[in-house]
Design a protein around this motif. Sequence first.
Motif, PDB file in Angstrom:
ATOM      1  N   LEU A  72     -62.776 -71.767 -26.308  1.00 12.01           N
ATOM      2  CA  LEU A  72     -61.358 -71.620 -26.640  1.00 12.01           C
ATOM      3  C   LEU A  72     -60.609 -70.865 -25.543  1.00 12.01           C
ATOM      4  CD1 LEU A  72     -59.137 -72.103 -28.753  1.00 12.01           C
ATOM      5  CD2 LEU A  72     -59.737 -69.904 -29.776  1.00 12.01           C
ATOM      6  N   GLU A  73     -61.307 -69.965 -24.848  1.00 16.49           N
ATOM      7  CA  GLU A  73     -60.665 -69.214 -23.775  1.00 16.49           C
ATOM      8  C   GLU A  73     -60.260 -70.122 -22.616  1.00 16.49           C
ATOM      9  OE1 GLU A  73     -63.087 -65.018 -24.544  1.00 16.49           O
ATOM     10  OE2 GLU A  73     -63.439 -66.181 -22.728  1.00 16.49           O
ATOM     11  N   ILE A  74     -60.930 -71.252 -22.479  1.00  9.79           N
ATOM     12  CA  ILE A  74     -60.567 -72.207 -21.431  1.00  9.79           C
ATOM     13  C   ILE A  74     -59.276 -72.920 -21.788  1.00  9.79           C
ATOM     14  CG2 ILE A  74     -61.309 -74.268 -20.178  1.00  9.79           C
ATOM     15  CD1 ILE A  74     -64.196 -73.427 -20.741  1.00  9.79           C
ATOM     16  N   ASN A  75     -59.133 -73.261 -23.067  1.00  6.73           N
ATOM     17  CA  ASN A  75     -57.945 -73.976 -23.526  1.00  6.73           C
ATOM     18  C   ASN A  75     -56.760 -73.059 -23.780  1.00  6.73           C
ATOM     19  OD1 ASN A  75     -59.295 -76.490 -23.561  1.00  6.73           O
ATOM     20  ND2 ASN A  75     -60.211 -75.991 -25.552  1.00  6.73           N
ATOM     21  N   ASP A  76     -57.019 -71.804 -24.069  1.00  9.48           N
ATOM     22  CA  ASP A  76     -55.937 -70.879 -24.405  1.00  9.48           C
ATOM     23  C   ASP A  76     -56.160 -69.531 -23.714  1.00  9.48           C
ATOM     24  OD1 ASP A  76     -53.896 -69.424 -25.503  1.00  9.48           O
ATOM     25  OD2 ASP A  76     -54.203 -70.170 -27.536  1.00  9.48           O
ATOM     26  N   PRO A  77     -55.488 -69.293 -22.587  1.00 11.16           N
ATOM     27  CA  PRO A  77     -55.655 -68.031 -21.841  1.00 11.16           C
ATOM     28  C   PRO A  77     -55.267 -66.791 -22.629  1.00 11.16           C
ATOM     29  CG  PRO A  77     -54.572 -69.697 -20.484  1.00 11.16           C
ATOM     30  CD  PRO A  77     -54.618 -70.237 -21.885  1.00 11.16           C
ATOM     31  N   TYR A  78     -54.580 -66.959 -23.741  1.00  6.86           N
ATOM     32  CA  TYR A  78     -54.232 -65.824 -24.600  1.00  6.86           C
ATOM     33  C   TYR A  78     -55.488 -65.043 -24.972  1.00  6.86           C
ATOM     34  CZ  TYR A  78     -52.972 -63.505 -29.023  1.00  6.86           C
ATOM     35  OH  TYR A  78     -52.799 -62.599 -30.036  1.00  6.86           O
ATOM     36  N   TYR A  79     -56.535 -65.762 -25.343  1.00  2.00           N
ATOM     37  CA  TYR A  79     -57.783 -65.112 -25.748  1.00  2.00           C
ATOM     38  C   TYR A  79     -58.554 -64.584 -24.542  1.00  2.00           C
ATOM     39  CZ  TYR A  79     -56.827 -67.099 -30.317  1.00  2.00           C
ATOM     40  OH  TYR A  79     -56.242 -67.407 -31.514  1.00  2.00           O
TER      41      TYR A  79
END
Length: 325
Positions: A72-79
């Motif tokens: 998920l960190e790849i798809n969403d830099p927020y995390y």
Amino acid sequence: MATLKEIAKAAQVSVATVSRVLNDDPTLSVKSQTRQKILEAAERLEYKVPSAKRQANQYLTFAALYTHGKELEINDPYYLAMRYGIETQCEKLGVTLVSCYDFKGDGSLPVADGLLIIGKPQPAAQEILEQQELPLVYLDGVTDDPRFDCISVDLTRISQKVIDYFISRGYRRIGFIGGRDDEEYADPRELAFVEYGRSKNVVQPQDVYYGDFSSQAGYQCAMKMLSTSDNYPPALFVATDSIAIGVLRALHEHEIKVPQQIALISVNDIPTARFVFPALSTVRIHSETIGAQAVNLLMERIRDDRTIPLSVFVPSSLQLRDTTI
């Protein structure tokens, strides 16, 4: 042996400042003269730092339990930014960090002095966590359990802020494209959007779409919205920048002009938000700060034996760019 209060009186500073200086708190910003006065007073009064406190940080281990998978960190830099804040602050404080992804509560918890829970756990995992005696801090998933600290952003207020902005610009129909971690549980942004939007008479049930939190899901939701009718909402609130990138792709394929035909505001302000075309208007969330301050909350609770739980909301701000008029 002298007390901290006696040293504080001699150095003419607060007891808290004395405690943090004598315990080598790296987060404390204090003048060198003040630090010297405290050390001299402590020496003069023959104060000795207990050995258990003197090197406490070096023996602390925190466990970061991520309720999402690492992909998920790849798809969403927020995390990704939140994890960076956690890791940087632990390194700064000399705390050993153990990270566990996709935490569902189906395995044994790592041995640690405190736990950082990132995201909203599934019911089974939540039940396990509630049985723990360890200090816990919830990040990005506010808990109602009065024993635990939590730090997040006010997603309800963000939804209301976006609706108020669109209304102030003359929009009377606003759509929503969001994500859910669980099909049965709506995200707080979605819940607040629907409730507040209906109270303002600007939200219709058919204008609410959701998938997961990926760009692909945003693209699919937008394609569904555009395929049903030409009667789409002229303004969209999108739950995250990553979802919004997929939405923009779908709008481009349908040759819909942004913001002339559809205005759009998303959430997070990831680094790429200003470089997509058109540049995203978005609500900036300081996710790195959330991670760092969660570590500080856990450290402070252990260090000071604090028993009263704290709920901390990190402020957000609307960044207007090219997807709004």
